[in-house]
Design a protein around this motif. Sequence first.
Motif, PDB file in Angstrom:
ATOM      1  N   UNK A 263       9.534   6.387   1.665  1.00 48.25           N
ATOM      2  CA  UNK A 263      10.195   5.313   2.398  1.00 48.25           C
ATOM      3  C   UNK A 263       9.219   4.420   3.158  1.00 48.25           C
ATOM      4  N   UNK A 264       7.951   4.786   3.202  1.00 49.44           N
ATOM      5  CA  UNK A 264       6.958   3.934   3.867  1.00 49.44           C
ATOM      6  C   UNK A 264       6.678   2.669   3.057  1.00 49.44           C
ATOM      7  N   UNK A 265       7.039   2.698   1.763  1.00 49.60           N
ATOM      8  CA  UNK A 265       6.771   1.532   0.909  1.00 49.60           C
ATOM      9  C   UNK A 265       7.613   0.334   1.359  1.00 49.60           C
ATOM     10  N   UNK A 266       6.933  -0.811   1.484  1.00 50.49           N
ATOM     11  CA  UNK A 266       7.618  -2.067   1.787  1.00 50.49           C
ATOM     12  C   UNK A 266       7.280  -3.060   0.686  1.00 50.49           C
ATOM     13  N   UNK A 267       7.970  -2.933  -0.449  1.00 48.84           N
ATOM     14  CA  UNK A 267       7.729  -3.845  -1.568  1.00 48.84           C
ATOM     15  C   UNK A 267       8.457  -5.148  -1.272  1.00 48.84           C
ATOM     16  N   UNK A 268       7.671  -6.219  -1.073  1.00 46.01           N
ATOM     17  CA  UNK A 268       8.241  -7.504  -0.703  1.00 46.01           C
ATOM     18  C   UNK A 268       8.271  -8.452  -1.887  1.00 46.01           C
TER      19      UNK A 268
END
Length: 431
Positions: A263-268
Motif C-alpha cells: 500500500x506504500x505504492x503511489x502510482x500517479x
Amino acid sequence: MKIRYIANACFHITLSTGQTLLTDPWFDGPCQQTWWNFPPVPDALKAQIWASRPDAIYISHLHHDHLHPQTLAPFDRATPVIIGKMNTPNLRAALNVLGFTNLIEVPFETRHAWGAAELVLFKDFHGNTKGDETAVEYDLDTSIYLYDPDGARLFNAVDNTILPADAARIAAEYGVPDIAMLPYASASLYPMAMGDYDDAKKLEAMRAIRTRTTANFRENFKALGPKRVIPAGGEYVLGGPVAELSRYLPQPLEAELAAEVGEALAKLHPGDELDSEILAITREKDAPFRNFTDDQRAAYAMTLADHHPSYVTLNLPRDLPFDWTRALKKCAANYAARREKMGLSIPADIHLDVRDGGGNPLTTFSFSAGDGEGERASLTYQLDRNLLFALITGLLSWNAIEASALMTIRRDPDVYLHDLHRGIVHFTLVS
C-alpha cells in the motif's frame, strides 16, 4: 506539500509556504526523436502547467525527456532554474541557448536554502543500475531532496542509478523522506535495438530487465523507508519507425510494483496529486489509460507510427559538398583525444555501418575505443546517414539517441560495456 504528477519525471510541487517547483518538464510532443508521453497528457493539464508560473524549475540533466525545448518554450525565461554544479558546462550551456540565464547551480550534497525551504542535490551514484562504476568523468544525472518548512520531506531520485546502499546512506545522512520518487524502468536501447536478437530473445531480455529493475525498486524503497513511493521516469512509448518495438519496453505495471511494496505504492497518472500531510491521492477524473496493460501500451504506440523523427527531414542530397571520410576521421581523432584526457582505454573496436534512407549500405567506418589489454570486443552501430550527420554535428546527442532505438546494435561478445556507450558522446566534429 502537494505533489502533482504531469508526465515522465515532471511534477508540479507546492510547498506549505506556497512556493512551487516544476521538475524536468517534458509533457508536450516527442523527445529523443521517437519518445512520446504515455499515458498521454490531456491538453487542459498542459495549459494549466504552462500558466502556473512556477517559482523555480529543476532540471536534473541534459536528456530531452528532462530538458525539452518544446515544453519549456511557453515559460518565462526569467524563471530561476535549479541545476547541479556539474563538472561540465553542457547543461548550463543548453539552458542558456534556450534563453534561461537565471541559473541556481547547487554544489552536490550541500543543504542549500531556497526561499523558506531547503534542498540537496546529488550527482551520479553509479555507471549503471548493476552498480558498475564508470571511468568517464562526465556528470550527467542528478537527484534532489526537498525540505518543506512544515517538516515534510521529499526525495526525487529521477533517472539516477541509485542502489540500496545509496538509499540507506541518504536516509541516514539526510533523514528518511516522507515521499520518494524512485526509478523503476530502464531507458535504454536494450533489447529493442539489438540486431542479432530475434523476438524470443528480445522478450527474454525484456523480462530479465523488468525483474531486475522491479527488485531494485523494492530494495531501494526498503532502504530509504518512505511512507509513500512514486514510480517515476522512463514512462514513455516509442513512436515513428520504431513504434512496434514498444512491446519490448521493460516498464513494470502498477500491479507488479504493488506486489513488491504494498500500500506504500503511489502510482500517479497525469493530473493526480499526492498530499504529504494525509498521504492520500486525489485522482484526476480525466486521466487516460489508468491501470493500463502491456497490450494497451503497445497498441497506443502503434497509433504514433506515422510520426517520423525530425532528422528524417534533413535535406542531404547525394551531391552534398561534405567530405564524409575527412569528417569521420576528425571525429575519431576528437574521440581519441578525449579518451586520453580521461585516461579511458577500452579494448574494443567500433564500426559504423551507414545506410541510406531505404536501408541500403552506403559506407562503413571503423575506429578504436582504445588499446587496452586482452581480447578486443566489437560494437557495430547501423544507422542512416541523416542520423549520423545529426550526431557528428551536434544536432543530436549520441547518448540520448541510443535510448530511442533508432540505431541497430550488434556486439561481439554480447556484453554491455557502459563506458563504451557513455564515451561515444565524444565522437563528434566538436568535442
